[in-house]
Scaffold this motif. Structure first.
Motif, PDB file in Angstrom:
ATOM      1  N   LEU A  88       8.415  -4.761  -8.121  1.00 32.40           N
ATOM      2  CA  LEU A  88       9.345  -4.044  -7.218  1.00 32.40           C
ATOM      3  C   LEU A  88       9.398  -2.583  -7.565  1.00 32.40           C
ATOM      4  N   PHE A  89       9.542  -2.454  -9.039  1.00 36.99           N
ATOM      5  CA  PHE A  89       9.383  -1.002  -9.557  1.00 36.99           C
ATOM      6  C   PHE A  89       8.506  -0.296  -9.111  1.00 36.99           C
ATOM      7  N   ARG A  90       7.198  -0.854  -9.090  1.00 37.19           N
ATOM      8  CA  ARG A  90       6.004  -0.072  -8.409  1.00 37.19           C
ATOM      9  C   ARG A  90       6.262   0.206  -7.099  1.00 37.19           C
ATOM     10  N   LEU A  91       6.464  -0.952  -6.318  1.00 41.79           N
ATOM     11  CA  LEU A  91       6.830  -0.669  -4.842  1.00 41.79           C
ATOM     12  C   LEU A  91       7.747   0.290  -4.677  1.00 41.79           C
ATOM     13  N   TYR A  92       8.708   0.763  -5.499  1.00 46.88           N
ATOM     14  CA  TYR A  92       9.737   1.733  -5.145  1.00 46.88           C
ATOM     15  C   TYR A  92       9.155   2.858  -5.586  1.00 46.88           C
ATOM     16  N   THR A  93       8.629   3.021  -6.672  1.00 51.97           N
ATOM     17  CA  THR A  93       7.996   4.433  -6.954  1.00 51.97           C
ATOM     18  C   THR A  93       6.396   4.893  -6.660  1.00 51.97           C
ATOM     19  N   HIS A  94       5.414   3.756  -6.416  1.00 53.29           N
ATOM     20  CA  HIS A  94       4.318   3.989  -6.027  1.00 53.29           C
ATOM     21  C   HIS A  94       3.817   3.238  -4.850  1.00 53.29           C
ATOM     22  N   PRO A  95       4.591   3.074  -3.719  1.00 52.66           N
ATOM     23  CA  PRO A  95       4.471   2.179  -2.981  1.00 52.66           C
ATOM     24  C   PRO A  95       2.744   2.327  -2.088  1.00 52.66           C
ATOM     25  N   GLY A  96       2.303   3.484  -2.279  1.00 56.54           N
ATOM     26  CA  GLY A  96       0.720   3.341  -1.851  1.00 56.54           C
ATOM     27  C   GLY A  96      -0.068   2.853  -2.409  1.00 56.54           C
ATOM     28  N   ASP A  97       0.205   2.321  -3.910  1.00 59.03           N
ATOM     29  CA  ASP A  97      -0.619   1.375  -4.670  1.00 59.03           C
ATOM     30  C   ASP A  97      -0.766   0.228  -4.071  1.00 59.03           C
ATOM     31  N   VAL A  98       0.327  -0.356  -3.607  1.00 64.78           N
ATOM     32  CA  VAL A  98       0.381  -1.827  -3.205  1.00 64.78           C
ATOM     33  C   VAL A  98      -0.515  -1.829  -1.737  1.00 64.78           C
ATOM     34  N   HIS A  99      -0.120  -0.789  -0.943  1.00 66.95           N
ATOM     35  CA  HIS A  99      -0.962  -0.770   0.336  1.00 66.95           C
ATOM     36  C   HIS A  99      -2.361  -0.542   0.229  1.00 66.95           C
ATOM     37  N   LYS A 100      -2.721   0.205  -0.812  1.00 59.31           N
ATOM     38  CA  LYS A 100      -4.404   0.321  -1.143  1.00 59.31           C
ATOM     39  C   LYS A 100      -4.911  -1.104  -1.447  1.00 59.31           C
ATOM     40  N   ILE A 101      -4.403  -1.882  -2.259  1.00 64.31           N
ATOM     41  CA  ILE A 101      -4.534  -3.244  -2.645  1.00 64.31           C
ATOM     42  C   ILE A 101      -4.750  -3.956  -1.619  1.00 64.31           C
ATOM     43  N   GLU A 102      -4.005  -4.217  -0.611  1.00 65.89           N
ATOM     44  CA  GLU A 102      -3.895  -5.006   0.515  1.00 65.89           C
ATOM     45  C   GLU A 102      -5.091  -4.424   1.544  1.00 65.89           C
ATOM     46  N   ASP A 103      -5.224  -3.058   1.725  1.00 72.59           N
ATOM     47  CA  ASP A 103      -6.119  -2.568   2.513  1.00 72.59           C
ATOM     48  C   ASP A 103      -7.445  -2.914   1.860  1.00 72.59           C
ATOM     49  N   ALA A 104      -7.632  -2.826   0.573  1.00 74.45           N
ATOM     50  CA  ALA A 104      -9.084  -3.278   0.053  1.00 74.45           C
ATOM     51  C   ALA A 104      -9.126  -4.568   0.059  1.00 74.45           C
ATOM     52  N   LEU A 105      -8.295  -5.531  -0.006  1.00 72.45           N
ATOM     53  CA  LEU A 105      -8.687  -6.981   0.157  1.00 72.45           C
ATOM     54  C   LEU A 105      -9.119  -7.248   1.547  1.00 72.45           C
ATOM     55  N   ARG A 106      -8.284  -6.771   2.280  1.00 76.58           N
ATOM     56  CA  ARG A 106      -8.917  -6.948   3.829  1.00 76.58           C
ATOM     57  C   ARG A 106     -10.145  -6.205   3.907  1.00 76.58           C
ATOM     58  N   ASP A 107     -10.493  -5.236   3.627  1.00 78.85           N
ATOM     59  CA  ASP A 107     -11.694  -4.521   3.755  1.00 78.85           C
ATOM     60  C   ASP A 107     -12.881  -5.328   3.212  1.00 78.85           C
ATOM     61  N   TRP A 108     -12.889  -6.161   2.061  1.00 77.57           N
ATOM     62  CA  TRP A 108     -13.489  -7.164   1.627  1.00 77.57           C
ATOM     63  C   TRP A 108     -13.772  -8.397   2.600  1.00 77.57           C
TER      64      TRP A 108
END
Length: 247
Positions: free
Chosen positions: A173-193
């Motif tokens: 939750l802290f990461r989602l608040y401070t660096h939301p882009g990281d979470v989106h990058k992870i989801e996008d990378a997973l979908r990419d694979w």
């Protein structure tokens, strides 16, 4: 389960980790390519032995459940990740083309970022495992008169596991608040694979595409909240985005 054998393996891991940490700062100061290769190879040799001991430890406690097994698995996972990263550095150092030099800089940066999490995680796991096993050893001394209450240990392990999950969610939750882009990058990378035909993906592969160093921590949190599915394959966690639920 051989408590004395487990204690011996933990002691060996502590010794190896101290040796590893003593050598790791050399990669910051070495500018000469040959010297850097020697420094990384020295770390890799220790890493290989650490992974072997961690694997043996995990096999020893596998099946007892509870917090001990969870921490042993986490220890093995971190050692596997470190060995993989060092192998990547050695492979890039062995080549001398422009692309390899560019990739080496990024790989070194990822290694340094991962090491910050790695050192803490390994020391924490070793400390907590040693504490738990010492308690089990004391209980085992009276085994002839009274069985070791493993059921109680397992219940305590469940509580610890819940605490660990809560901690992971707080960090997420802290990461989602401070660096939301990281979470989106992870989801996008997973979908990419997934779009390439790989249905179950290892954390390191997600990390390669996303560029986020601690992909596994975010994937675990996404698993806890139901966005991602997880299963074990070959002793390692693999992940699938729930938007790709078929197959």
């Amino acid at each position: 389960m051989n408590v004395e054998e487990i204690k011996s393996r933990l002691s060996r891991l502590e010794s190896l980790h101290s040796a590893f940490e003593g050598k790791f700062p050399a990669i910051y100061s070495e500018k000469d390519k040959a010297a850097l290769m020697e420094a990384v190879k020295s770390l890799y040799d220790i890493s290989v032995e650490k992974l072997e001991v961690a694997a043996a430890l995990y096999r020893e406690v596998n099946g007892i459940g509870g917090y001990v097994e969870v921490q042993a698995k986490e220890l093995y996972r971190n050692e596997h990740q470190m060995k993989f990263r060092l192998e990547e550095i050695i492979s890039l150092l062995s080549r001398d083309d422009y692309d390899s030099r560019v990739r080496l800089e990024s790989a070194m940066e990822r290694l340094v970022q991962f090491h910050r999490v790695y050192d803490y995680a390994v020391r924490k796991a070793l400390g907590e495992l040693t504490s738990k096993v010492e308690g089990m050893a004391l209980l085992a001394k009276g085994e002839k008169e009274k069985k070791v209450p493993l059921d109680i240990l397992e219940e305590l392990g469940k509580v610890k596991a819940l605490e660990a999950e809560l901690g992971a969610l707080k960090r997420f939750l802290f990461r989602l608040y401070t660096h939301p882009g990281d979470v989106h990058k992870i989801e996008d990378a997973l979908r990419d694979w997934h779009s390439r035909g790989l249905l179950w993906v290892e954390a390191r592969n997600v990390e390669k595409v996303s560029g986020v160093a601690d992909a596994s921590e975010i994937l675990e949190a996404l698993t806890l909240i139901g966005v991602v599915e997880k299963r074990m394959r070959g002793g390692e966690s693999v992940y699938r985005h729930r938007s790709y639920s078929s197959g």
